[in-house]
Design an enzyme around this catalytic site. Structure first.
Site, PDB file in Angstrom:
ATOM      1  N   ASP A  49       0.849  -1.190   0.000  1.00  0.00           N
ATOM      2  CA  ASP A  49       0.000   0.000   0.000  1.00  0.00           C
ATOM      3  C   ASP A  49       0.887   1.244   0.000  1.00  0.00           C
ATOM      4  O   ASP A  49       1.848   1.336   0.776  1.00  0.00           O
ATOM      5  CB  ASP A  49      -0.893  -0.018   1.242  1.00  0.00           C
ATOM      6  N   ASN A  92      -3.162  13.032  -3.812  1.00  0.00           N
ATOM      7  CA  ASN A  92      -4.370  13.487  -4.519  1.00  0.00           C
ATOM      8  C   ASN A  92      -4.788  14.883  -4.068  1.00  0.00           C
ATOM      9  O   ASN A  92      -5.175  15.726  -4.884  1.00  0.00           O
ATOM     10  CB  ASN A  92      -5.513  12.505  -4.282  1.00  0.00           C
ATOM     11  N   HIS A 122      -5.942  14.403  -8.815  1.00  0.00           N
ATOM     12  CA  HIS A 122      -6.107  12.983  -9.133  1.00  0.00           C
ATOM     13  C   HIS A 122      -5.349  12.563 -10.390  1.00  0.00           C
ATOM     14  O   HIS A 122      -4.981  11.391 -10.518  1.00  0.00           O
ATOM     15  CB  HIS A 122      -7.598  12.669  -9.298  1.00  0.00           C
ATOM     16  N   ASP A 161      10.276 -10.699 -12.600  1.00  0.00           N
ATOM     17  CA  ASP A 161      10.191 -12.134 -12.820  1.00  0.00           C
ATOM     18  C   ASP A 161       9.670 -12.825 -11.562  1.00  0.00           C
ATOM     19  O   ASP A 161       9.916 -12.375 -10.439  1.00  0.00           O
ATOM     20  CB  ASP A 161      11.559 -12.703 -13.189  1.00  0.00           C
ATOM     21  N   GLU A 168      -4.909   2.545  -3.779  1.00  0.00           N
ATOM     22  CA  GLU A 168      -3.440   2.463  -3.840  1.00  0.00           C
ATOM     23  C   GLU A 168      -2.921   1.140  -3.305  1.00  0.00           C
ATOM     24  O   GLU A 168      -1.758   1.016  -2.947  1.00  0.00           O
ATOM     25  CB  GLU A 168      -2.823   3.623  -3.046  1.00  0.00           C
TER      26      GLU A 168
END
Length: 383
Positions: free
Chosen positions: A252, A260, A265, A282, A292
């Site tokens: 997160d 924002n 935004h 990978d 988020e």
């Protein structure tokens, strides 16, 4: 006969794929014309073959039945979007007219009047076919335009034969060879038209399937970051049975609301896109849960190190992708190992608790939580 066999077998072979009834009528029509060919060319003239009928009479019966099948064939062959109104119904009238003409031939040996009724029935069938053909051409039917070329020689031959028999009271010279030549041309061009129609149907079906697959794919992809959404994550976990993730991370972005609120935004979306690209590497599968928050399935043995590297890449990736933003973006991660018996929802629940602990500990870090395993031995033995 070779042409008839190829066209008939091909039509029947295409039917399971296209499911269009005109293919069945085409095969039945060709079978009647093949029977006419056998009757006209396999026996000498004047031989009584069936019920007192010679080969020419049996050929007439088969020809009438072939004409009978031509009406339903064309009625189902013309494009469905072409509005023929009553003409499509008239084409089906050709079926009983052709059957009546065949029966009239069988009865003509005892009652000569039926020979004339046979001719008039075929003349009526020809008129209905020609009238419907013209109506379909006026409505810009591609099929009708092709069939007008195909059936032109047959219609012309039929009219000439009718006029000759009506006035001369005998069959037109070289009638069998003329009919077989016109029918061979009919079968070849009709076969080409059917194959072309099959190609168009297949192309339309392939396009429809591609559109369906694209729509399904869009349902699994997050439109902003172009990585999997939650549904895509669940499908990937359910169907990728060849391998199993060794670890799972929920990552997160810290204090994303400030991004924002401060920059808008649009900039926030650019940050999310950069974060999603940073998490890719990978041996991982990345999905966006929403907002988020991201989920990373890790397939490497050193899953904790892989997850930590992915988390740290976010800050650098955002600074490069959004250089006009002075606010540094960090991320917190909750990690958990995954066994083969783990359900995705259970593992995500553990990782979510670890993420909460990481945020409580000051953010910008990873916290790992392990599944509680009940001791297999009594505590006294374990001590």
């Amino acid at each position: 006969m070779g042409i008839a066999i190829v066209v008939s077998v091909t039509s029947l072979a295409l039917y399971p794929f296209v499911r269009r009834s005109y293919l069945l009528w085409c095969s039945l029509r060709i079978a009647c014309f093949a029977a006419m060919t056998i009757a006209l060319l396999s026996f000498g003239p004047g031989e009584n073959l069936f019920g007192g009928l010679d080969n020419r009479a049996l050929g007439e019966v088969a020809l009438a039945l072939g004409v009978a099948c031509t009406g339903p064939f064309f009625a189902t062959y013309v494009e469905r979007h072409i509005d023929l109104a009553h003409h499509r119904r008239h084409l089906w009238y050709i079926l009983p007219l052709g059957i009546f003409a065949a029966g009239a031939t069988l009865l003509g040996g005892n009652w000569p009047i039926f020979h004339q009724l046979h001719d008039f029935a075929l003349l009526g069938a020809t008129f209905l076919l020609g009238n419907s053909l013209i109506a379909a051409i006026r409505r810009d039917s591609r099929v009708a335009k092709m069939q007008s070329i195909v059936w032109g020689p047959l219609v012309l031959l039929g009219l000439c034969a009718f006029a000759y028999e009506f006035f001369a009271r005998e069959t037109i010279p070289h009638w069998p060879r003329l009919v077989l030549g016109a029918l061979s041309f009919d079968l070849i061009v009709t076969f080409l038209g059917i194959m072309n129609g099959f190609g168009r149907v297949k192309l339309e079906r392939d396009r429809a399937l591609a559109n369906i697959q694209a729509a399904e794919q869009m349902m699994l992809i997050d439109p902003l970051t172009n990585i999997a959404n939650r549904r895509g994550l669940e499908q990937h976990f359910a169907f990728d049975t060849a391998r199993h993730p060794s670890g799972l991370a929920i990552i997160d972005c810290d204090h994303f609301k400030r991004v924002n609120d401060t920059y808008g935004h649009e900039v926030g979306d650019r940050v999310l896109v950069a974060a999603a690209q940073a998490l890719r590497s990978d041996d991982v599968f990345v999905a966006r849960l929403g907002g988020e928050e991201f989920v990373v399935l890790i397939y490497s043995d050193d899953w904790q190190n892989t997850a930590e590297k992915a988390r740290k890449r976010i800050t650098q990736a955002v600074s490069v992708a959004v250089p006009d933003m002075n606010l540094p973006v960090t991320a917190s991660a909750g990690l958990t190992a995954m066994s083969r018996s783990d359900a995705l929802s259970v593992a995500m629940n553990r990782a979510d608790k670890a993420l909460y602990a990481a945020k409580e500990a000051g953010r910008d870090r990873s916290v790992s939580i392990a599944e509680f395993q009940q001791a297999k031995k009594p505590l006294t033995q374990a001590a």
